[in-house]
Design an enzyme around this catalytic site. Structure first.
Site, PDB file in Angstrom:
ATOM      1  N   GLU A 175       0.835  -1.208   0.000  1.00  0.00           N
ATOM      2  CA  GLU A 175       0.000   0.000   0.000  1.00  0.00           C
ATOM      3  C   GLU A 175       0.875   1.265   0.000  1.00  0.00           C
ATOM      4  O   GLU A 175       0.484   2.291  -0.542  1.00  0.00           O
ATOM      5  CB  GLU A 175      -0.930   0.022   1.226  1.00  0.00           C
ATOM      6  CG  GLU A 175      -1.960  -1.107   1.264  1.00  0.00           C
ATOM      7  CD  GLU A 175      -3.224  -0.826   0.429  1.00  0.00           C
ATOM      8  OE1 GLU A 175      -3.295   0.215  -0.246  1.00  0.00           O
ATOM      9  OE2 GLU A 175      -4.120  -1.694   0.441  1.00  0.00           O
TER      10      GLU A 175
ATOM     11  N   LYS B 237      -2.880  10.331   1.630  1.00  0.00           N
ATOM     12  CA  LYS B 237      -4.252   9.850   1.801  1.00  0.00           C
ATOM     13  C   LYS B 237      -5.145  10.972   2.323  1.00  0.00           C
ATOM     14  O   LYS B 237      -6.263  11.166   1.850  1.00  0.00           O
ATOM     15  CB  LYS B 237      -4.301   8.647   2.740  1.00  0.00           C
ATOM     16  CG  LYS B 237      -5.742   8.197   2.983  1.00  0.00           C
ATOM     17  CD  LYS B 237      -5.944   6.745   3.024  1.00  0.00           C
ATOM     18  CE  LYS B 237      -7.438   6.429   2.986  1.00  0.00           C
ATOM     19  NZ  LYS B 237      -7.742   5.052   3.242  1.00  0.00           N
TER      20      LYS B 237
ATOM     21  N   GLU C 191     -15.824   9.418  -1.915  1.00  0.00           N
ATOM     22  CA  GLU C 191     -15.448   8.741  -3.159  1.00  0.00           C
ATOM     23  C   GLU C 191     -16.414   8.991  -4.312  1.00  0.00           C
ATOM     24  O   GLU C 191     -16.948   8.062  -4.924  1.00  0.00           O
ATOM     25  CB  GLU C 191     -15.262   7.229  -2.918  1.00  0.00           C
ATOM     26  CG  GLU C 191     -14.420   6.593  -4.024  1.00  0.00           C
ATOM     27  CD  GLU C 191     -13.947   5.193  -3.711  1.00  0.00           C
ATOM     28  OE1 GLU C 191     -13.470   4.964  -2.582  1.00  0.00           O
ATOM     29  OE2 GLU C 191     -14.072   4.339  -4.590  1.00  0.00           O
TER      30      GLU C 191
ATOM     31  N   ARG D 199     -11.012  10.013  -4.880  1.00  0.00           N
ATOM     32  CA  ARG D 199     -10.666   8.996  -3.873  1.00  0.00           C
ATOM     33  C   ARG D 199     -10.492   7.618  -4.505  1.00  0.00           C
ATOM     34  O   ARG D 199      -9.749   6.788  -3.980  1.00  0.00           O
ATOM     35  CB  ARG D 199     -11.719   8.967  -2.752  1.00  0.00           C
ATOM     36  CG  ARG D 199     -11.312   8.033  -1.637  1.00  0.00           C
ATOM     37  CD  ARG D 199     -12.067   8.248  -0.352  1.00  0.00           C
ATOM     38  NE  ARG D 199     -11.633   7.293   0.654  1.00  0.00           N
ATOM     39  CZ  ARG D 199     -11.920   7.359   1.927  1.00  0.00           C
ATOM     40  NH1 ARG D 199     -12.656   8.362   2.386  1.00  0.00           N
ATOM     41  NH2 ARG D 199     -11.491   6.452   2.779  1.00  0.00           N
TER      42      ARG D 199
ATOM     43  N   ASN E 188      -7.557   3.265  -5.093  1.00  0.00           N
ATOM     44  CA  ASN E 188      -7.789   1.860  -5.433  1.00  0.00           C
ATOM     45  C   ASN E 188      -6.885   1.374  -6.559  1.00  0.00           C
ATOM     46  O   ASN E 188      -7.158   0.327  -7.163  1.00  0.00           O
ATOM     47  CB  ASN E 188      -9.260   1.652  -5.821  1.00  0.00           C
ATOM     48  CG  ASN E 188     -10.169   1.852  -4.632  1.00  0.00           C
ATOM     49  OD1 ASN E 188      -9.822   1.479  -3.515  1.00  0.00           O
ATOM     50  ND2 ASN E 188     -11.308   2.473  -4.846  1.00  0.00           N
TER      51      ASN E 188
ATOM     52  N   HIS F 196      -8.703  -7.518  -6.025  1.00  0.00           N
ATOM     53  CA  HIS F 196      -9.932  -8.119  -5.506  1.00  0.00           C
ATOM     54  C   HIS F 196     -10.250  -9.431  -6.239  1.00  0.00           C
ATOM     55  O   HIS F 196     -10.705 -10.396  -5.628  1.00  0.00           O
ATOM     56  CB  HIS F 196     -11.100  -7.135  -5.611  1.00  0.00           C
ATOM     57  CG  HIS F 196     -10.976  -5.999  -4.634  1.00  0.00           C
ATOM     58  ND1 HIS F 196     -11.590  -4.776  -4.819  1.00  0.00           N
ATOM     59  CD2 HIS F 196     -10.278  -5.895  -3.481  1.00  0.00           C
ATOM     60  CE1 HIS F 196     -11.270  -3.977  -3.803  1.00  0.00           C
ATOM     61  NE2 HIS F 196     -10.489  -4.634  -2.985  1.00  0.00           N
TER      62      HIS F 196
HETATM   63  N1  GLY Z   1      -8.574   2.206   1.028  1.00  0.00           N
HETATM   64  C1  GLY Z   1      -9.122   3.096   0.068  1.00  0.00           C
HETATM   65  C2  GLY Z   1      -9.847   4.241   0.666  1.00  0.00           C
HETATM   66  O1  GLY Z   1      -9.796   4.458   1.850  1.00  0.00           O
HETATM   67  O2  GLY Z   1     -10.511   4.963  -0.046  1.00  0.00           O
END
Ligand code: GLY
Length: 379
Positions: A187, A229, A239, A243, A247, A254
């Site tokens: 990440e 972030k 999102e 945002r 991903n 996934h």
């Molecule tokens: N892990 C992706 C987010 O928090 O949008």
């Protein structure tokens, strides 16, 4: 080492992410200003509790704050309706009030579950995240996504509920198994790849040192990841747009997680790292980024001794068409159309729906056949 503070300025939902050593031992001092009475309710899981619960209790005790704890089983299966119900009922048994604070002590599973329980208890109580995995420190503890898995898939039920404080204790990372640390690093790499080429270069230079245990480098990697972030979450909390960039690598990931039964065959962060490599390969095939970029991504993963190819996943995988159909379960599907996070280059991710499925299938087929057509191009 001093503590770094990253602000997440979201109006009345604003909070700080504090990053540094010794934060669990100072938890009482850090949390006291949030409390209406000197008591917190901690939810953790067995493995983390063995290592850190007593330290947290002592840290709270220094300032006279008491705690009760609920210890859940470790593992992804805990992110379930059953454990949300158990957690909420326990908090009600404990007579936790609207003004009290619940603490999530653990990795992403505990953070997501406890955040969701806090979101629905009495229509929302505050919670503090004490993330104990690298993945949780740089991603899941920040930004307010909470939730559980159902038989329909991962994270399909949840709520946006921001924490009131995040304490990312860098010392705690020293207790992680190497595989878990490197999975979390997947990440971290994602942040460099999606939005900051300089950070990716910094990771190329410093990744091996921080994996080897350099605390200052670890703190800097967590700080820069959390800052990125926070910047994205502040632009797009729920999102609707940007945002989704977080991903990067996740649509492939996934599908791979589903194909491996969400088991130890593939940890989430490992899937993210492989997914990022595949997303760059797809971007290069679509002419979006330079042909050298996927090789550079994979070279760094290789240098970090991380999984980077489908053949690094033990056991059989389904074919390209089956993997493509598993990608169709992704939450980013809109009107049946898969949206991908692709890249115009290192540090320049974009969201797009215009990806021909046969090109995706081709990337997967080559990756399955050869350890990626990718390998033929070096790295
Ligand atoms: N892990 C992706 C987010 O928090 O949008």
């Amino acid at each position: 080492m001093a503590v770094d503070v990253v602000e997440v300025p979201l109006g009345e939902r604003s909070y700080e992410v504090r990053i540094g050593p010794g934060l669990v031992a100072r938890a009482g001092e850090e949390m006291a200003p949030l409390l209406q009475r000197p008591m917190v309710w901690v939810v953790s899981e067995e493995a983390v509790a063995r290592l850190h619960l007593q330290g947290l209790k002592d840290g709270l005790g220094v300032t006279g704050i008491g705690m009760e704890a609920l210890i859940l089983p470790a593992g992804e299966a805990t992110k379930s309706w059953e454990h949300v119900i158990g957690t909420v009922e326990w908090l009600l048994d404990e007579k936790v009030e609207r003004g009290d604070v619940v603490v999530a002590l653990g990795g992403g599973v505990i953070g997501d579950l406890v955040g969701f329980a806090a979101a629905i208890l009495r229509r929302g109580v505050r919670f503090v995240q004490i993330p104990t995995s690298l993945l949780a420190q740089v991603d899941s503890s920040v930004g307010g996504k909470t939730g559980i898995n159902t038989r329909h898939g991962k994270n399909l039920v949840g709520a946006f509920h921001q924490p009131s404080l995040v304490l990312a204790d860098i010392d705690v990372l020293g207790t992680l198994a190497e595989r878990d640390f490197l999975a979390g690093y997947g990440e971290v790499v994602k942040y460099g790849l999606l939005g900051d080429a300089n950070f990716f270069s910094w990771l190329e230079a410093n990744g091996p040192g921080l994996a080897a245990g350099d605390m200052a480098l670890r703190q800097e990697a967590v700080r820069r990841s959390v800052q990125m972030k926070a910047d994205i979450v502040v632009r797009d909390e729920t999102e609707q747009g940007d945002r989704a960039l977080l991903n990067l690598g996740h649509t492939f990931c996934h599908a791979l997680e589903a194909a491996t039964g969400y088991s130890d065959r593939l940890l989430h962060g490992e899937g993210v790292a492989i997914g990022c490599a595949l997303a760059f390969e797809l971007s290069a095939r679509l002419g979006l980024c330079a042909q050298e970029d996927p090789s550079r991504v994979r070279a760094h993963l290789s240098n970090m001794k991380m999984k980077r190819d489908l053949y690094d996943i033990e056991g059989e995988l389904p074919g390209a068409t089956a993997l493509l159909s598993l990608m169709g379960q992704d939450k980013k599907v809109v009107d049946g159309q898969l949206r991908f996070i692709l890249a115009r280059g290192i540090g320049e991710a974009v969201v797009t729906a215009e990806v021909p499925q046969d090109v995706v299938r081709g990337v997967l087929a080559d990756a399955l056949a050869t350890g990626s057509g990718l390998a033929l191009r070096g790295a």
